[in-house]
Write a protein that holds these residues in place. Structure first.
Motif, short mmCIF file in Angstrom:
data_model
loop_
_atom_site.label_atom_id
_atom_site.label_comp_id
_atom_site.label_asym_id
_atom_site.label_seq_id
_atom_site.Cartn_x
_atom_site.Cartn_y
_atom_site.Cartn_z
N TYR A 1 0.83 -1.23 0.00
CA TYR A 1 0.00 0.00 0.00
C TYR A 1 0.86 1.27 0.00
O TYR A 1 2.06 1.23 0.26
N SER A 2 0.16 2.40 -0.20
CA SER A 2 0.82 3.71 -0.17
C SER A 2 0.86 4.29 1.24
O SER A 2 -0.16 4.32 1.92
N GLY B 1 -0.29 9.18 -0.73
CA GLY B 1 -0.82 9.40 -2.07
C GLY B 1 -0.97 10.86 -2.44
O GLY B 1 -1.49 11.19 -3.52
N SER C 1 -0.89 12.79 -6.02
CA SER C 1 -1.20 11.85 -7.10
C SER C 1 -2.69 12.00 -7.40
O SER C 1 -3.42 12.61 -6.61
N ALA D 1 -5.02 10.15 -7.00
CA ALA D 1 -5.84 9.61 -5.91
C ALA D 1 -6.01 10.61 -4.77
O ALA D 1 -6.99 10.58 -4.04
N ALA E 1 -4.65 7.96 0.84
CA ALA E 1 -4.69 6.76 -0.01
C ALA E 1 -4.56 5.47 0.81
O ALA E 1 -5.15 4.46 0.43
N ARG F 1 -7.94 4.57 1.99
CA ARG F 1 -8.82 4.34 0.83
C ARG F 1 -8.47 3.03 0.12
O ARG F 1 -9.35 2.29 -0.30
N GLN F 2 -7.20 2.75 -0.01
CA GLN F 2 -6.79 1.50 -0.67
C GLN F 2 -7.25 0.28 0.14
O GLN F 2 -7.73 -0.70 -0.43
N ASP G 1 -10.89 -0.28 -0.31
CA ASP G 1 -11.16 -0.86 -1.63
C ASP G 1 -10.92 -2.37 -1.61
O ASP G 1 -11.70 -3.16 -2.15
N LEU H 1 -10.10 1.68 -7.82
CA LEU H 1 -9.01 2.67 -7.86
C LEU H 1 -8.07 2.55 -9.05
O LEU H 1 -7.35 3.50 -9.36
N GLY I 1 -1.91 1.39 -9.94
CA GLY I 1 -1.10 2.53 -9.53
C GLY I 1 -0.01 2.84 -10.54
O GLY I 1 0.26 2.04 -11.43
N CYS J 1 4.57 12.75 -2.79
CA CYS J 1 3.56 11.87 -2.20
C CYS J 1 4.15 11.16 -0.99
O CYS J 1 5.37 11.02 -0.86
#
Ligand SMILES: CC1=C(CCC(=O)O)c2cc3nc(cc4[nH]c(cc5[nH]c(cc1n2)c(C)c5CCC(=O)O)c(CCC(=O)O)c4C)C(CCC(=O)O)=C3C
Ligand SMILES: [Fe+2]
Length: 380
Positions: A121-122, A200, A203, A205, A209, A212-213, A216, A343, A346, A354
């Motif tokens: 993940y970010s 994120g 970016s 997004a 992020a 949110r990731q 998702d 999403l 990436g 970011c």
């Protein structure tokens, strides 16, 4: 999962598995913790507590053996797919160190390597910090090969599918009287809320992020499980492994606090799904299997913990997919960037600024803000 990408990895002449690292014996624990927390202001009590988690497992984290297994699986998968590429392994915080791996690659004449990180993940901790380490090693090892970090994969089917099956397996293992009402408790590593805000950033997004990731991924797994079982189950995202000073806000709720609330609401069964972890790390075997399981036992909740992707063949094949995809991009060949959910895949290079460092900006590789003249043509 067969890749339509063939077996052409040009221009790469190596793959590097980059991970966190963990202690392997009691004498390693304190120096490992010193490596991890250097300059980070983690309270002494927290370090002692985390040290106890490691000592409780004989001073050995599961993470290195997990990576050894992944390394072997990757080599076998690549060989079977006709991809002739050496695979190296280096860690950020413990032996075998990233610097030693890069020295070895240099000695072997490697010119350009793709880098797969065990972090999906970010966020600063899960993305930029790895990129900073790549910048450091590139600066420290003269003549180091060029290092291209492969893109984030939290929403790649090779990461999602194993969690779906693992969750279905846990549900099947629950008593039939509990199964349909079981809550799906998705768990990831907590981070400071400011770190999530910066995740994120800049970016498409936008910030936030990290959460949110995860939401998702949760939505994907929940929907697939509902489809397979014909039952929609309550689900939510909770956090483990909070550290840092108490006055600094981190993502909540903590898994144990939330389990207590669920029990108070009459919940009888949960499946914990550790979507924040690609394999069985200390957070999984201690924070979930030991601590959260004990919480469930105390509360009278029947609980199962879904397995991590580990060396699931689909997860292993995903690494090859990402490698071949990136190689095609570099060669200017049109390619499919696989992802599921809302999403999208990436970027290969991170956006400028970011997932910023919590205090002082440092050089990081594999971004559009590289301070080192690498990767530019990839983005051209
Ligand atoms: C997002 C995230 C991941 C997932 C992404 C990824 O995998 O990279 C991750 C992984 C891991 N974190 C690990 C271990 C530790 N993390 C610590 C501290 C911290 N982690 C943070 C975040 C994350 N950490 C943060 C914001 C801190 C605070 C200090 C700082 O800002 O850096 C500390 C210090 C003690 C403590 O405070 O807990 C330890 C010992 C291990 C090894 C486990 C094993 O041995 O199996 C692994 C895989
Ligand atoms: Fe951590």
């Amino acid at each position: 999962m067969t890749s339509s990408l063939g077996a052409d990895v040009t221009p790469y002449d190596a793959l590097l598995l980059l991970s966190f690292g963990g202690p392997e014996k009691p004498e390693d624990v304190v120096p490992f913790l010193e490596n991890v927390t250097r300059g980070r202001g983690i309270p002494r009590e927290r370090l002692e507590e985390v040290g106890q988690h490691y000592f409780g497992f004989g001073g050995k984290s599961p993470i290195n053996d997990q990576n050894r297994a992944l390394l072997a699986a990757l080599r076998a998968d690549l060989a079977e797919a006709g991809v002739d590429l050496p695979v190296y392994w280096g860690n950020r915080n413990w032996d075998p160190y990233l610097n030693d791996a890069v020295e070895q690659m240099k000695a072997d004449g490697v010119q350009r390597a793709a880098v797969f990180t065990t972090s999906a993940y970010s966020s600063y901790s899960s993305c930029r910090q790895y990129r900073e380490n790549l910048a450091d090693v590139t600066a420290e090892v003269e003549g180091a090969p060029r290092l291209d970090r492969l893109r984030q994969y939290y929403n790649h089917p090779g990461f999602i599918d194993p969690f779906v099956d693992a969750t279905l397996g846990c549900l099947a293992d629950l008593d039939a009287t509990l199964r349909d009402d079981a809550h799906l408790v998705f768990v990831t590593h907590s981070i400071p809320t400011t770190m999530n805000d910066g995740s994120g950033l800049n970016s498409p997004a936008g910030g936030g992020a990290y959460v949110r990731q995860h939401l998702d991924v949760m939505a994907q797994v929940t929907a697939r499980v509902a489809e397979a079982t014909g039952v929609e189950r309550p689900h939510e995202l909770v956090y483990c492994s909070r550290s840092g000073a108490p006055h600094v806000p981190w993502l909540e709720p903590d898994v144990n606090d939330r389990l207590a609330e669920l029990a108070a609401d009459g919940v009888k069964a949960v499946v914990m799904i550790p979507i924040g972890f690609v394999s069985d790390h200390m957070e999984v075997v201690y924070d979930l299997d030991t601590e959260a399981m004990a919480t469930c036992a105390e509360l009278g909740i029947e609980a199962r913990r879904a397995s991590t992707p580990g060396v699931d063949p689909r997860f292993v094949a995903m690494v090859r997919d990402l490698l071949l995809e990136r190689a095609a991009v570099v060669r200017g060949v049109e390619t499919v960037r696989r992802s599921v959910g809302a999403l999208g895949a990436g970027p290969d290079l991170c956006a400028p600024g970011c997932c910023p460092h919590p205090r002082a900006p440092r050089p990081a590789l594999c971004g559009r803000d590289d301070e080192l003249p690498t990767n530019d043509e990839v983005n051209a």
